[in-house]
Design a protein around this motif. Structure first.
Motif, PDB file in Angstrom:
ATOM      1  N   HIS A   1      -4.967   2.019  -5.222  1.00 56.00           N
ATOM      2  CA  HIS A   1      -4.327   3.116  -4.488  1.00 56.00           C
ATOM      3  C   HIS A   1      -4.993   3.399  -3.146  1.00 56.00           C
ATOM      4  CE1 HIS A   1      -1.912   3.870  -8.007  1.00 56.00           C
ATOM      5  NE2 HIS A   1      -2.999   3.949  -8.758  1.00 56.00           N
ATOM      6  N   GLY A   2      -5.834   2.486  -2.696  1.00 50.86           N
ATOM      7  CA  GLY A   2      -6.531   2.682  -1.441  1.00 50.86           C
ATOM      8  C   GLY A   2      -5.765   2.137  -0.248  1.00 50.86           C
TER       9      GLY A   2
ATOM     10  N   ARG B   1       0.802  -1.224   0.000  1.00 51.41           N
ATOM     11  CA  ARG B   1       0.000   0.000   0.000  1.00 51.41           C
ATOM     12  C   ARG B   1       0.835   1.276   0.000  1.00 51.41           C
ATOM     13  NH1 ARG B   1      -5.072  -2.015   3.868  1.00 51.41           N
ATOM     14  NH2 ARG B   1      -5.373  -3.971   2.696  1.00 51.41           N
TER      15      ARG B   1
ATOM     16  N   TYR C   1      -4.465   9.606   3.985  1.00 50.48           N
ATOM     17  CA  TYR C   1      -4.617   8.323   3.313  1.00 50.48           C
ATOM     18  C   TYR C   1      -5.817   8.398   2.371  1.00 50.48           C
ATOM     19  CZ  TYR C   1      -8.038   7.773   7.092  1.00 50.48           C
ATOM     20  OH  TYR C   1      -9.072   7.974   7.975  1.00 50.48           O
TER      21      TYR C   1
ATOM     22  N   HIS D   1       1.954   1.673  -4.050  1.00 49.75           N
ATOM     23  CA  HIS D   1       0.778   2.455  -4.454  1.00 49.75           C
ATOM     24  C   HIS D   1       0.618   3.799  -3.753  1.00 49.75           C
ATOM     25  CE1 HIS D   1      -0.637  -0.820  -6.929  1.00 49.75           C
ATOM     26  NE2 HIS D   1      -0.513  -1.659  -5.924  1.00 49.75           N
TER      27      HIS D   1
ATOM     28  N   ALA E   1      -0.591   4.769  -0.982  1.00 51.50           N
ATOM     29  CA  ALA E   1      -1.970   4.944  -0.528  1.00 51.50           C
ATOM     30  C   ALA E   1      -2.078   5.867   0.671  1.00 51.50           C
ATOM     31  CB  ALA E   1      -2.572   3.581  -0.180  1.00 51.50           C
TER      32      ALA E   1
END
Length: 350
Positions: A292-293, A96, A322, A100, A102
């Motif tokens: 992307h979470g 994450r 976030y 990504h 995130a």
């Protein structure tokens, strides 16, 4: 050819033949594997060799634990550390954040704290770059761990398919560095890259691993002596072997195992699995839907320990922001599905 299509070093057997995915034989896969581990052929193989030397090296503490310090309680502690702690940390750090982005750390101190929060098992470079390609090319030729090519293809992908190209020009290399610059990894100059064939330098990488291991072995020793330290280090090796099998299972073993009302992403064959989901937060189909979470567990039963850790770190101030896509998931996917189910039930009843 897009940037992500040209940053990985393709295997000698190629990704496709006659316009279709090429599934190599086990002999081809093993031949490529040992060729890319051969440091005598080229020093640019150092990262692949280091990765597997590290993985096999964890067999030493694991063996010593079973032969000299075995107990059921330590076995359980090692299992929990491997499956839950290392797994959740891998989801938070490698997946994450490092890949990504995130969420954002308040500063470099909290980033490095998170990076070294567990026993280090793999390098960021070996994971991050190839994972970007995986999302761009999921289950297509060029996906570095394409489940449709088989279990062995995925298991040995870190050596055979995940390494970066060794001949990128300065412009492409600078763009590649942008995918890693937020992770805190000390990146090579273009000249150093041409010499070593990697983003990270051998000296910095080995020093980081050794420092991390020294600190964590010392901590575990103070808590429980050599018995606890050997148990947890040994089980770290179990995790780093097991994680190499995840993408094959997480994409249905190459078959379409998606379930209606559970797996809403239809762009690929990723699936939500209860075991990796509940113990690490890796609800894989949800992740592919919203890569992307910071959260991947959207439904009530989808407990997401990685998300809980991220949210706690945000509450404590270590993380400043976030991205959470649960409201969008519910509005665009789950609630319309529920309405459709209700409509079907009414139609059947009528």
């Amino acid at each position: 050819m897009s940037f992500l299509d040209r940053i990985l070093d393709p295997p000698s057997y190629g990704y496709e033949k006659n316009g279709a995915l090429h599934v190599p034989t086990p002999r081809e896969i093993f031949s490529e594997f040992f060729s890319r581990l051969n440091i005598l052929r080229t020093r640019k193989n150092w990262l692949a060799l280091t990765g597997w030397a590290t993985t096999l090296g964890f067999g030493i503490p694991l063996t010593l634990f079973f032969t000299h310090h075995f107990s059921v309680w330590l076995l359980l502690a090692g299992f929990v550390y491997s499956m839950v702690v290392l797994g959740t940390h891998g989801t938070i750090w490698f997946h994450r954040y490092a890949t990504h982005r995130a969420f954002k750390f308040r500063n470099a101190f909290f980033r490095e704290l998170c990076r070294n929060l567990v026993v280090k098992t793999i390098s960021e470079e070996a994971y991050v770059i190839s994972h970007h390609v995986h999302h761009a090319r999921s289950e297509q030729p060029g996906d570095p761990y394409n489940a449709k090519a088989g279990w062995l293809y995925c298991f040995l992908a870190d050596v055979n398919h995940q390494g970066i190209r060794k001949d990128l020009n300065a412009r492409d290399y600078a763009q590649l560095c942008k995918l890693m610059e937020h992770t805190g990894v000390h990146l090579n100059s273009h000249a150093q890259y041409l010499k070593w064939g990697s983003l990270c330098h051998p000296a910095w990488t080995v020093a980081h691993f050794l420092a991390n291991w020294a600190v964590w072995y010392g901590v575990f020793f103070l808590l429980g002596g050599h018995a606890l330290a050997l148990a947890l280090f040994g089980w770290a090796g179990v995790w780093v072997v097991g994680v190499r099998t995840f993408n094959y299972d997480g994409h249905g073993g190459g078959k379409d195992r998606r379930r209606d009302g559970v797996d809403f992403n239809r762009r690929d064959q990723s699936i939500n699995q209860r075991w990796p989901g509940l113990i690490t937060g890796e609800w894989h189909n949800n992740h592919h839907l919203y890569p992307h979470g910071a959260r991947a567990g959207f439904l009530p039963y989808q407990f997401d320990p990685a998300w809980q850790c991220i949210r706690a770190a945000h509450w404590l101030g270590a993380i400043t922001s976030y991205r959470d896509f649960k409201p969008e998931f519910m509005e665009r996917h789950y609630l319309p599905w529920l309405e459709a189910q209700k409509a079907k039930a009414v139609a059947v009843a009528g």
